[in-house]
Design a protein around this motif. Sequence first.
Motif, PDB file in Angstrom:
ATOM      1  N   SER B 236       0.846  -1.195   0.000  1.00 37.62           N
ATOM      2  CA  SER B 236       0.000   0.000   0.000  1.00 37.62           C
ATOM      3  C   SER B 236       0.880   1.244   0.000  1.00 37.62           C
ATOM      4  O   SER B 236       2.061   1.188   0.343  1.00 37.62           O
ATOM      5  N   ARG B 237       0.270   2.374  -0.370  1.00 41.08           N
ATOM      6  CA  ARG B 237       1.075   3.588  -0.535  1.00 41.08           C
ATOM      7  C   ARG B 237       1.617   4.120   0.778  1.00 41.08           C
ATOM      8  O   ARG B 237       2.619   4.825   0.808  1.00 41.08           O
ATOM      9  N   ASP B 238       0.951   3.805   1.885  1.00 35.84           N
ATOM     10  CA  ASP B 238       1.469   4.258   3.177  1.00 35.84           C
ATOM     11  C   ASP B 238       2.380   3.205   3.829  1.00 35.84           C
ATOM     12  O   ASP B 238       2.900   3.418   4.926  1.00 35.84           O
ATOM     13  N   GLY B 239       2.555   2.090   3.178  1.00 34.40           N
ATOM     14  CA  GLY B 239       3.484   1.083   3.669  1.00 34.40           C
ATOM     15  C   GLY B 239       2.950   0.193   4.765  1.00 34.40           C
ATOM     16  O   GLY B 239       3.667  -0.670   5.271  1.00 34.40           O
ATOM     17  N   SER B 240       1.685   0.381   5.139  1.00 33.98           N
ATOM     18  CA  SER B 240       1.179  -0.345   6.307  1.00 33.98           C
ATOM     19  C   SER B 240       0.654  -1.740   5.961  1.00 33.98           C
ATOM     20  O   SER B 240       0.547  -2.591   6.837  1.00 33.98           O
ATOM     21  N   THR B 241       0.307  -1.968   4.711  1.00 34.60           N
ATOM     22  CA  THR B 241      -0.401  -3.188   4.353  1.00 34.60           C
ATOM     23  C   THR B 241       0.081  -3.717   3.006  1.00 34.60           C
ATOM     24  O   THR B 241       0.533  -2.959   2.151  1.00 34.60           O
ATOM     25  N   ILE B 242      -0.037  -5.021   2.844  1.00 36.94           N
ATOM     26  CA  ILE B 242       0.292  -5.661   1.569  1.00 36.94           C
ATOM     27  C   ILE B 242      -0.939  -6.435   1.101  1.00 36.94           C
ATOM     28  O   ILE B 242      -1.515  -7.221   1.865  1.00 36.94           O
ATOM     29  N   ALA B 243      -1.369  -6.171  -0.128  1.00 42.08           N
ATOM     30  CA  ALA B 243      -2.487  -6.919  -0.712  1.00 42.08           C
ATOM     31  C   ALA B 243      -1.925  -7.994  -1.625  1.00 42.08           C
ATOM     32  O   ALA B 243      -0.886  -7.803  -2.267  1.00 42.08           O
ATOM     33  N   PHE B 244      -2.585  -9.133  -1.696  1.00 35.15           N
ATOM     34  CA  PHE B 244      -2.076 -10.213  -2.543  1.00 35.15           C
ATOM     35  C   PHE B 244      -3.186 -11.183  -2.907  1.00 35.15           C
ATOM     36  O   PHE B 244      -4.285 -11.142  -2.332  1.00 35.15           O
ATOM     37  N   ARG B 245      -2.906 -12.038  -3.842  1.00 30.82           N
ATOM     38  CA  ARG B 245      -3.833 -13.096  -4.212  1.00 30.82           C
ATOM     39  C   ARG B 245      -3.495 -14.341  -3.415  1.00 30.82           C
ATOM     40  O   ARG B 245      -2.333 -14.765  -3.372  1.00 30.82           O
ATOM     41  N   GLY B 246      -4.483 -14.916  -2.779  1.00 28.71           N
ATOM     42  CA  GLY B 246      -4.263 -16.130  -2.017  1.00 28.71           C
ATOM     43  C   GLY B 246      -5.040 -17.295  -2.599  1.00 28.71           C
ATOM     44  O   GLY B 246      -6.176 -17.131  -3.048  1.00 28.71           O
ATOM     45  N   GLN B 247      -4.405 -18.435  -2.612  1.00 31.16           N
ATOM     46  CA  GLN B 247      -5.108 -19.649  -3.021  1.00 31.16           C
ATOM     47  C   GLN B 247      -5.731 -20.264  -1.779  1.00 31.16           C
ATOM     48  O   GLN B 247      -5.038 -20.604  -0.820  1.00 31.16           O
TER      49      GLN B 247
END
Lengths: 188, 437
Positions: B236-247
């Motif tokens: 994320s742009r503020d560095g707090s979170t990561i989004a991803f694809r999960g199986q």
Amino acid sequence: VQRELVERAQRGDRDAFSTLAAASIARLYNLAQLMLGDADRAEDAVQETLVAAWRDLRGLRDPDRYEAWIHRILVRSVYREGRRGRRSTTADHEPAGHYWAGATIRSGTAEVEDRDELDRCFLRLTSEHRAVLVLRHYVGLPDGEAADLLGIPAGTFKSRLNRATAALRAELDADARRGLAIDPGAVR
Amino acid sequence: MSGNVRSNDDTLVARRLAARFEARSTSREPEGLLDAAMARVATTRQRPRWLVSERWLPMTTLTLRVRPVIRTGWLLAILVVIVALLLALIVGGGRHGLPSNGRILFGQGGDIWQLNADGTTTDLTPDTTVETSIVWAADGRRAGFFSATSDGAQLALLEGNAPAKIVPTSVRFHPTFKDAEVMSWSPDGNRVVFGSTPSGDPTPGPSRLWIVNVDTGQTNQLPLGDLVAADTPTWSRDGSTIAFRGQVDELPNPTHALYTITPTGSGLTRLTPTLADQYDAVAIGPPVWSMDGSTIYFDAANTLGQDTRFRLYSVNVTTHVVTQLRTDPANPYAVSLSPDGAWLAFTNWDGPTETSSLWVMHPDGTGQRQLADHSVSMSDQWSPDGQWILYEGQPIAGHDNSLYEIHPDGSGLKVLLNAPSPSSGNPRAGLSWQAVP
């Protein structure tokens, strides 16, 4: 005899060129289908090669090098066909990319799966990488001759061969990973 | 399926290839091929010797031959070149959109290349290893990529004009060279996250998420709970979170959903329901964070039999409400957000014509416009100032894989790189444009 035929063809003798073409077409086709993995595109590449060879034959300064010269034209035709072919490849793989490119219906025996996987991974390589692998592992050309045929320095051929081998190995690795993540039986 | 095939041994790979070539070789051409070719030859005129551009010149014995008389053809050719240069100066002499301090890097043919302001290219990694998946850090101080050998792939960096250097991680990764393994930089430019699997496993496992501190090489694997696999992480742009694809589910019916997690490995959260029941369910392109971090844009594929359809969605990070973005074209995927957040760019796949096209729209769905009719999937990149979109032309007639740039309003189309195959072909492995300090 071949030199004489080439010289006659350079002067516009289509019969002479036809004789030359008949003598080499099976070899050209074989290489093209190995590099492209597709019979139709290989036929197109060979036709393009022969037409280009006829068109530009007068530019060949040393008739004794006709064989190497026409093989270089073939490789370039294969590159063009390969790039054109990516369009149809894209239809199958590109939007969803590699995810289902690795899916296959199990063929029953490990040998057949092994063969299918090798073919599939080989065809994912670029045309340039496929060409160096065919020239080395099928034709068996040494570095210098293969590089000469491709029109590149010998050092470039070596590094390209290394990269092609690494890329193929990576594709095999990736296929193995996909095999774990994808259920082949789910392919409808 | 493939464990018996996979091998790190080049000799074994070579032996298998040779055997396969031998099995597939043929001693006869298809019937009628010679006749077909000669029929075309019969209608083809031979070029005069002086006009043949590709003469056979042995590479080692190139000699310069001065002709006593300059032939008319050469004079004409020189005149054409002069006129073309003059026209180029008059018509196309304007500056293209490349910012004066911007750098465009791309991977191709196993090397990382720089597109220079004058349209030439420079090979930044001219060695025998395979480099791919180049991505700039947001601050432009450095760019990361993967460098692969037979021992696996390592993270590497380009900083300023210094030669590339390997990040000393304790883990080597499988060199799969796929978009799913493209890294995402933390906003501070000190860490990267990517999906991969260690190369040391005899049988490579499902992709996991890795965070690497590029200064120290410290490598952490993010805990994924019960997830089977994960890839396409985006910071994320503020560095707090990561989004991803999960199986989500194991074989034989793997499903996917969008997730978030913090860089420390806490707060694993599922954002979306399962959007399709096939293996290619979510995120062909990586998830895209909105400017304020409240929304994630992503694509999903619904595989209905053989008919795969793509859709663009947004999900509210707080409420988890998923909304489909309505697009004029029917098959949109691979969404990206302009640096100012004003535009979404996406690709549309047209099955019947087998072409993909480049589109833009505002995040609210207005202003939809097709910018290019033959763009390569997932190749588009925004310029750092948001004034341009860089894309690669699909390699078909009239649209070779040159690099183009165009304003999001559809104006100013320019060719940035006309001969984009410095050594060997497409597809490009990474394309990244960033302003540098």
